[in-house]
Design a protein around this motif. Structure first.
Motif, PDB file in Angstrom:
ATOM      1  N   GLY B 129       0.901  -1.256   0.120  1.00 37.00           N
ATOM      2  CA  GLY B 129       0.193  -0.065  -0.029  1.00 37.00           C
ATOM      3  C   GLY B 129       0.667   1.181   0.172  1.00 37.00           C
ATOM      4  O   GLY B 129       0.521   2.125  -0.859  1.00 37.00           O
ATOM      5  N   LEU B 130       2.016   0.977   0.774  1.00 32.95           N
ATOM      6  CA  LEU B 130       2.971   2.280   0.851  1.00 32.95           C
ATOM      7  C   LEU B 130       3.377   2.655  -0.611  1.00 32.95           C
ATOM      8  O   LEU B 130       3.616   3.611  -1.124  1.00 32.95           O
ATOM      9  CB  LEU B 130       3.847   1.892   1.640  1.00 32.95           C
ATOM     10  N   LEU B 131       3.671   1.603  -1.061  1.00 24.93           N
ATOM     11  CA  LEU B 131       4.362   1.839  -2.649  1.00 24.93           C
ATOM     12  C   LEU B 131       3.308   2.411  -3.607  1.00 24.93           C
ATOM     13  O   LEU B 131       3.736   3.263  -4.271  1.00 24.93           O
ATOM     14  CB  LEU B 131       4.920   0.377  -3.404  1.00 24.93           C
ATOM     15  N   GLN B 132       2.045   2.058  -3.436  1.00 28.42           N
ATOM     16  CA  GLN B 132       1.084   2.708  -4.437  1.00 28.42           C
ATOM     17  C   GLN B 132       0.900   4.065  -4.035  1.00 28.42           C
ATOM     18  O   GLN B 132       0.924   5.031  -4.681  1.00 28.42           O
ATOM     19  CB  GLN B 132      -0.168   2.031  -3.912  1.00 28.42           C
ATOM     20  N   GLU B 135       3.908   6.053  -5.247  1.00 24.68           N
ATOM     21  CA  GLU B 135       4.391   5.979  -6.743  1.00 24.68           C
ATOM     22  C   GLU B 135       2.893   6.952  -7.068  1.00 24.68           C
ATOM     23  O   GLU B 135       3.185   7.741  -8.163  1.00 24.68           O
ATOM     24  CB  GLU B 135       4.128   4.605  -7.170  1.00 24.68           C
ATOM     25  N   GLU B 136       1.670   6.490  -6.705  1.00 19.33           N
ATOM     26  CA  GLU B 136       0.368   7.339  -7.309  1.00 19.33           C
ATOM     27  C   GLU B 136      -0.260   8.356  -6.331  1.00 19.33           C
ATOM     28  O   GLU B 136      -0.911   8.984  -6.911  1.00 19.33           O
ATOM     29  CB  GLU B 136      -0.527   6.264  -7.595  1.00 19.33           C
ATOM     30  N   GLY B 137       0.216   8.573  -5.230  1.00 22.92           N
ATOM     31  CA  GLY B 137      -0.421   9.401  -4.498  1.00 22.92           C
ATOM     32  C   GLY B 137      -1.690   9.220  -3.792  1.00 22.92           C
ATOM     33  O   GLY B 137      -2.527   9.931  -3.361  1.00 22.92           O
ATOM     34  N   ALA B 138      -1.978   7.782  -3.792  1.00 19.24           N
ATOM     35  CA  ALA B 138      -3.294   7.272  -3.605  1.00 19.24           C
ATOM     36  C   ALA B 138      -3.128   5.832  -3.212  1.00 19.24           C
ATOM     37  O   ALA B 138      -2.241   5.152  -3.885  1.00 19.24           O
ATOM     38  CB  ALA B 138      -4.383   7.460  -4.427  1.00 19.24           C
ATOM     39  N   TYR B 139      -4.096   4.917  -2.755  1.00 12.72           N
ATOM     40  CA  TYR B 139      -4.073   3.472  -2.635  1.00 12.72           C
ATOM     41  C   TYR B 139      -5.443   3.150  -2.698  1.00 12.72           C
ATOM     42  O   TYR B 139      -6.616   3.791  -2.298  1.00 12.72           O
ATOM     43  CB  TYR B 139      -3.334   3.105  -1.648  1.00 12.72           C
ATOM     44  N   THR B 140      -5.736   1.824  -2.873  1.00 17.99           N
ATOM     45  CA  THR B 140      -7.049   1.426  -3.073  1.00 17.99           C
ATOM     46  C   THR B 140      -7.015   0.174  -2.167  1.00 17.99           C
ATOM     47  O   THR B 140      -6.490  -0.561  -2.103  1.00 17.99           O
ATOM     48  CB  THR B 140      -7.261   0.730  -4.748  1.00 17.99           C
ATOM     49  N   GLU B 153      -1.244  11.666  -0.651  1.00 19.47           N
ATOM     50  CA  GLU B 153      -0.101  12.105  -1.394  1.00 19.47           C
ATOM     51  C   GLU B 153       1.153  12.345  -0.122  1.00 19.47           C
ATOM     52  O   GLU B 153       1.179  13.248   0.346  1.00 19.47           O
ATOM     53  CB  GLU B 153      -0.452  13.450  -2.024  1.00 19.47           C
ATOM     54  N   VAL B 154       2.156  11.564  -0.230  1.00 17.35           N
ATOM     55  CA  VAL B 154       3.044  11.432   0.931  1.00 17.35           C
ATOM     56  C   VAL B 154       4.338  11.541   0.644  1.00 17.35           C
ATOM     57  O   VAL B 154       4.742  10.971  -0.650  1.00 17.35           O
ATOM     58  CB  VAL B 154       2.955  10.476   1.773  1.00 17.35           C
ATOM     59  N   ARG B 155       5.117  12.208   1.100  1.00 19.02           N
ATOM     60  CA  ARG B 155       6.523  12.131   0.934  1.00 19.02           C
ATOM     61  C   ARG B 155       7.295  11.395   2.035  1.00 19.02           C
ATOM     62  O   ARG B 155       6.779  11.553   3.417  1.00 19.02           O
ATOM     63  CB  ARG B 155       7.416  13.555   1.111  1.00 19.02           C
ATOM     64  N   PRO B 169      10.134  -3.908  -5.318  1.00 10.01           N
ATOM     65  CA  PRO B 169       9.639  -2.593  -5.962  1.00 10.01           C
ATOM     66  C   PRO B 169       9.492  -1.309  -5.075  1.00 10.01           C
ATOM     67  O   PRO B 169       9.727  -0.271  -5.387  1.00 10.01           O
ATOM     68  CB  PRO B 169       7.903  -2.926  -6.175  1.00 10.01           C
ATOM     69  N   LEU B 170       9.310  -1.666  -3.705  1.00 11.66           N
ATOM     70  CA  LEU B 170       9.437  -0.660  -2.784  1.00 11.66           C
ATOM     71  C   LEU B 170      10.755   0.050  -2.867  1.00 11.66           C
ATOM     72  O   LEU B 170      10.743   1.316  -2.681  1.00 11.66           O
ATOM     73  CB  LEU B 170       8.692  -1.056  -1.357  1.00 11.66           C
ATOM     74  N   MET B 171      11.745  -0.761  -2.545  1.00 10.93           N
ATOM     75  CA  MET B 171      13.120  -0.150  -2.508  1.00 10.93           C
ATOM     76  C   MET B 171      13.425   0.702  -3.684  1.00 10.93           C
ATOM     77  O   MET B 171      14.002   1.761  -3.555  1.00 10.93           O
ATOM     78  CB  MET B 171      13.924  -1.404  -2.555  1.00 10.93           C
TER      79      MET B 171
END
Lengths: 98, 300
Positions: B129-132, B135-140, B153-155, B169-171
């Protein structure tokens, strides 16, 4: 521009900003600020009074998690706790971590 | 305010990345923190970027007691990030739970700097979920036929002890990955004065309010690139890929070419200028230095 001169200028501006913030805090007032903070807290938590909030969780972990969600710092909590102790006669032994 | 404007105009002409980054967690000692501070400043500068993929993320990893959590606490206290640790997420969940109908912590932190302590201890579900979100600024979250999408939308500034427990992928989505280590004793002695003074309450170099105001000043600025510079950028990247001795073959486009562009974009933003060849060059040098420490050089 010389880096040392720039640093001097930045530190001077920083000092002014800090003083300005301090002044603003003073203007907001002492006790009144805590009152406002409590009102804000009640609104955020949806609870009716401060006592309900304070007995909601008695452990440090619980408080910290709760504070993370609704407030900001542990100092603010301590301020709040001291106020509550005065207002409701809560004893410190209930909050062992203190 | 006029005075600050004039100061900021001077700052933007004087390598703001080098200059302002020294105000971040000044109590932490060691050369490695110079680049980490720069990475953090770049991450902070992406706050307010409208474009989806412009956000920068940083990962610090290494043993305990080396300052990873320390810098997060400093940021939380001084710049307003939200600190989340693995213990907390194991109860609430970063991305929530469809069957329990909870949306998770990330949605609450939309638009903020999230400081994730012990990322390696977070569940696979939270990591994905964090990766989403990164990457996209949102998660589903999917529940039966219902799909709920939450803005996040997190940094991210994350820490970990063991990066083998973080998904590939997260790395890959972290633009900056730094290993924090103890220093050799010759270098270690240089930091002692700062440690002692800090221990006894001396604040060290302080410019955090200026830093905050400066970040506000650049927040809405959108760097652009002159059409004539695009070809130059293409050439620089091509040359770098062909000539670098860093072992970049296992590094994805997302983590190299796109990351260099994101970094250059943010460097230009910090200077309130258009993106030039100079920014691309600086971004390449910065990224390459960091990558080389991580993946090493190619064998001759």
């Amino acid at each position: 521009m010389d880096k040392d001169d720039l640093m001097k200028e930045v530190l001077e501006a920083e000092k002014k900003l800090r003083e300005k913030k301090k002044e603003e805090k003073k203007e907001e007032g002492g006790e009144g600020t805590l009152e406002k903070y409590i009102q804000k807290l009640l609104k955020k938590t949806g609870m009716e009074n401060l006592k309900d909030i304070l007995i909601y969780s008695k452990t440090e972990a619980g408080w910290r998690a709760w504070l993370e969600k609704y407030t900001g710092t542990f100092t603010e909590f301590l301020q709040l706790y001291n106020y509550a102790e005065y207002a409701f006669g809560l004893k410190k032994k209930k909050f062992r971590f203190l | 305010m006029q005075e600050l404007q004039e100061l900021f105009e001077k700052l933007k002409e004087n390598k703001p990345l080098d200059f302002l980054s020294q105000f971040i967690a000044p109590h932490l000692v060691g050369d490695e923190w110079t680049d980490i501070r720069k990475a953090v400043l770049l991450m902070l500068a992406t706050q307010g970027d409208k474009a989806q993929r412009m956000r920068l993320h940083t990962l610090l990893w290494g043993g305990s007691g080396l300052g990873k959590t320390e810098i997060m606490l400093w940021i939380q206290e001084n710049l307003g990030g939200v600190l989340v640790n693995a213990e907390h997420t194991s109860k609430v969940g970063l991305v929530g739970n469809a069957s329990a109908n909870t949306k998770g912590l990330l949605a609450d932190y939309d638009g903020q700097i999230v400081l994730l302590d012990e990322l390696d201890k977070m569940s696979v579900k939270d990591q994905s979920g964090l990766l989403q979100a990164m990457e996209e600024g949102a998660y589903t979250i999917v529940k039966g036929r219902v799909r709920n999408r939450y803005n996040a939308e997190v940094r991210v500034l994350a820490s970990a002890n063991d990066i083998r427990k973080i998904s590939k992928p997260l790395m890959d989505r972290f633009d900056f990955i730094f290993q924090v280590k103890t220093m050799p004793r010759e270098k270690r002695v240089n930091g002692i004065e700062t440690i002692v003074k800090n221990f006894f309450g001396e604040e060290g170099i302080t410019g955090v309010n200026i830093l905050k105001e400066y970040l506000k000043w650049i927040k809405d600025y959108e760097p652009y690139i002159e059409e004539s510079d695009v070809a130059v950028v293409v050439n620089m990247l091509k040359k770098y890929i062909l000539l670098t001795k860093t072992a970049i073959d296992g590094i994805s486009y997302r983590n190299l070419e796109l990351s260099v562009l994101r970094i250059a974009h943010t460097m230009a933003k910090l200077e309130k200028s258009s993106i030039t060849a100079k920014h691309i060059e600086e971004a390449i040098v910065f990224k390459d230095r960091m990558l080389r420490k991580r993946v090493g050089e190619i064998e001759k």
